[in-house]
Each structure stands twice: as structure tokens, then as C-alpha cells.
Motif scaffolding. Sequence first.
Motif, PDB file in Angstrom:
ATOM      1  N   ALA A  45       8.968  10.941  -6.008  1.00 46.00           N
ATOM      2  CA  ALA A  45       9.248   9.554  -6.131  1.00 46.00           C
ATOM      3  C   ALA A  45       8.377   8.693  -5.027  1.00 46.00           C
ATOM      4  O   ALA A  45       8.300   9.528  -3.778  1.00 46.00           O
ATOM      5  CB  ALA A  45      10.669   9.074  -5.987  1.00 46.00           C
ATOM      6  N   SER A  46       8.435   7.342  -5.034  1.00 51.37           N
ATOM      7  CA  SER A  46       7.521   6.724  -4.092  1.00 51.37           C
ATOM      8  C   SER A  46       8.234   5.812  -3.237  1.00 51.37           C
ATOM      9  O   SER A  46       9.405   5.327  -3.839  1.00 51.37           O
ATOM     10  CB  SER A  46       6.283   5.784  -4.704  1.00 51.37           C
ATOM     11  OG  SER A  46       5.402   6.707  -5.538  1.00 51.37           O
ATOM     12  N   THR A  47       7.902   5.628  -1.954  1.00 49.64           N
ATOM     13  CA  THR A  47       8.689   4.748  -1.083  1.00 49.64           C
ATOM     14  C   THR A  47       7.671   4.229   0.002  1.00 49.64           C
ATOM     15  O   THR A  47       6.734   4.903   0.149  1.00 49.64           O
ATOM     16  CB  THR A  47       9.958   5.082  -0.601  1.00 49.64           C
ATOM     17  OG1 THR A  47      10.832   4.122  -0.289  1.00 49.64           O
ATOM     18  CG2 THR A  47       9.787   6.007   0.567  1.00 49.64           C
ATOM     19  N   VAL A  48       7.946   3.241   0.818  1.00 48.22           N
ATOM     20  CA  VAL A  48       7.461   2.946   2.167  1.00 48.22           C
ATOM     21  C   VAL A  48       8.516   2.797   3.318  1.00 48.22           C
ATOM     22  O   VAL A  48       9.399   2.147   3.148  1.00 48.22           O
ATOM     23  CB  VAL A  48       6.698   1.474   2.039  1.00 48.22           C
ATOM     24  CG1 VAL A  48       7.396   0.453   1.446  1.00 48.22           C
ATOM     25  CG2 VAL A  48       5.682   1.378   3.331  1.00 48.22           C
ATOM     26  N   ILE A  49       7.983   3.644   4.343  1.00 39.08           N
ATOM     27  CA  ILE A  49       8.848   3.573   5.442  1.00 39.08           C
ATOM     28  C   ILE A  49       8.124   2.982   6.391  1.00 39.08           C
ATOM     29  O   ILE A  49       6.922   3.583   6.983  1.00 39.08           O
ATOM     30  CB  ILE A  49       9.179   4.993   5.764  1.00 39.08           C
ATOM     31  CG1 ILE A  49      10.234   5.467   4.797  1.00 39.08           C
ATOM     32  CG2 ILE A  49      10.130   5.049   7.266  1.00 39.08           C
ATOM     33  CD1 ILE A  49      10.505   7.021   4.983  1.00 39.08           C
ATOM     34  N   THR A  50       8.554   1.884   7.005  1.00 40.33           N
ATOM     35  CA  THR A  50       7.850   1.145   7.890  1.00 40.33           C
ATOM     36  C   THR A  50       8.003   1.362   9.228  1.00 40.33           C
ATOM     37  O   THR A  50       9.268   1.161   9.836  1.00 40.33           O
ATOM     38  CB  THR A  50       7.497  -0.345   7.890  1.00 40.33           C
ATOM     39  OG1 THR A  50       6.890  -0.747   6.496  1.00 40.33           O
ATOM     40  CG2 THR A  50       6.958  -1.109   8.663  1.00 40.33           C
ATOM     41  N   ALA A  51       7.148   2.295  10.107  1.00 45.02           N
ATOM     42  CA  ALA A  51       7.808   2.647  11.535  1.00 45.02           C
ATOM     43  C   ALA A  51       7.076   1.937  12.358  1.00 45.02           C
ATOM     44  O   ALA A  51       6.055   1.362  12.430  1.00 45.02           O
ATOM     45  CB  ALA A  51       7.095   4.213  11.563  1.00 45.02           C
TER      46      ALA A  51
END
Length: 355
Positions: A215-221
Motif C-alpha cells: 500500500a502507498s503513503t507519504v512520510i515527510t521527514a
Amino acid sequence: MTFPVFISTQTEPRARGKELGTHQRKQITANLAGYSDLFAAAGAGPAQVRMWGERALDRAADWAPALADEIAGIAAGAGLEPWQVAVVNARTEILAAIDATGEGECSTSVVLPGAGRPPRTVQTWDWHDHLRDAPMLWELEPRPGHVVRTFTEAGALAKIGVNSAGLGIHFNILRHDSDSADLGVPVHLIARRILDEAASVEEAVGVARSAKVSASTVITAVTMREAAAIEISPAGVAAIPPDPGGVLLHCNHFLDAALAVGERHATERPFTYVRHQHLRDHVKGLSDEDLTARALAMLSHGPDDAPVCAHPDFTQPLNQRWETLATIGLDLPAGRMRVHQGGPCQVAEETWQTF
């Protein structure tokens, strides 16, 4: 109104999980029931959900054995089976497997002002309104001297958070054509390993690239000096840097040109583009040193404007209703977050909870 807080005293993964599960048993059990209702409304039966939970647990054990042990500990403390706690951690993967629509409308803004000044960050966290009691704030020490603080859902190992190494993360859901029912490593576990292990954006990207996902996601570090939106999908991982002015904005569509070819969320929820434009139009406010000002810069309601601040439509079934359940900013110099329960339209200086 504030979110419940739990501070772990145990350092061994299974013991830490059991301590959390024991103290948060009621909330974890309620979360499992809420997700079971959500999956059922989206068309998945109990046997199918159990199979996915068991598969997610297997993937976790292969990729991060200590985190699988922690899940088993949470289950023991909460009086549940490990696969049931794995279901809470793998809810993004299960929704992708069901091919559910409309899951989440979060918006994230990070501005790096430079000159040694700390990042200015803020995000809205939107989710289904029947799960509004799911979130909690959790502090833990995965290794001596390394403190993690996370805004998460009770039973899930992490979501948005900061660590004492000076790194923080924001979190938005994505959808991609490559998402599948062959469950991979839960993205919430990727967030946890980043908080546990990473002190730089490069290290955070490395953790993300090491996981095989479904599955997809975006983790902004983000750190004091750098940031990247780490877009994760079965088709690959891309790290999107800030623009030349230090501005990095993300909603629920892919920004990487190659991954955007497989975009799914925006084909069903095109308001993600409208919200992204709203953020671009309000960069001045989102760059403000004051978190309340940044949150108010996000304020916008649909249908006439960008639905950054969401409120549920009770004429819709529960799997098609969502609400801005939290507004969150990271304070990296202090290694803490400031969290408001609800959307930007309810924010005032006195409503922030510092954690």
C-alpha cells in the motif's frame, strides 16, 4: 479536549507492548471494533480480515522482528490475538486490499526558513469520524537515551512523531495502481522504524526503501536543516525535496513524476489538487513562526473552497465520512509536538496540547 497520553517505562519490545496493551486495553479493543466495522462496510468479512492480519504479522516479523514482538506484547496486554493488533497496524494495507475509496484527506506543510531557524511544520490529520477516539500520544525509549514521541492510534506502533535525534515525520495516505491484496510491511511500522532509527532524512529514506510494501503513503521527514516527502508505493520509493525557497507541501497525490503515472487517489478524490493549491496560495501564513498562525493559514472548508478542514457528512455511510481529527505541528528543537484535537477552524492558542 486533549488526547490521552501514555509514557512507556519498559524498554524490551514485548514488555513495552504488554505494558501499553494493559493500560490502553479499552481503547485498543474499541479501535479494533471500529476498524472491523469499517472493513465490513467496505466489503471485507472477518475471515478475510484475519488472513490479512496474519499475513501482515508475518511480514512484520521478517522485516522488523522487534516490532512484531511489540505487537505480540500489545495483544497479550489487551487480551487480544497478535493478528488482531496487526490488523490495527495494517489498516492502510487492508483498505488498499479491499480497494476502498475515500480514505483520508490529510494536508502537510513544511517550511525551512534557513539561517539556523527551526522548521515550521503543520498538518491536518483526517480520518473516519467513528474513529475519532482512536488517537493517543505515546512516548517510548526504543534504546537507551533515544526518545520517541508519536501521535498514533491506540495499538498502532507509530504515525506522526518526533525523536530526540532531531528528526520528525508527518504522514499522509496515497493510493497507487500497484497497491495490492498481497499484504506487505505495514506503512505504520515504517514510520516507527524511522522514528526509532533515523537521525537524518537520508537514513529515513533508507528505512523506507528497505521495506516491501503493498500500500502507498507519504512520510515527510524533517530535521533542522533538511526535509523530504518520502513517497512509498509497491512501484517504488521517491524522495521529494523542498522547493528552492525551502517549501515542501503534500496532500494525497503523488508528486514524483514516475510514480504519479499510477496515481489512484486523485482520480477518485480530485480535491487533493485543490487543497494543494490552497497550501501554495497560503505559503506566507504557513511560514509563520507561530503554530496557531500556520494552522489558521490552512483553514478552508468545502464545497466552495478547498476542504482542508473536513467535517463529516452524516448522510453518507461510515466508510465515506471523514473529519479533521487533529492538527499537528512539530517542535524539533524541543523534540516535541503540539497537537490540537480537531481541525483548524477550532484552533486557538489555548487549545494546543504540548507533548
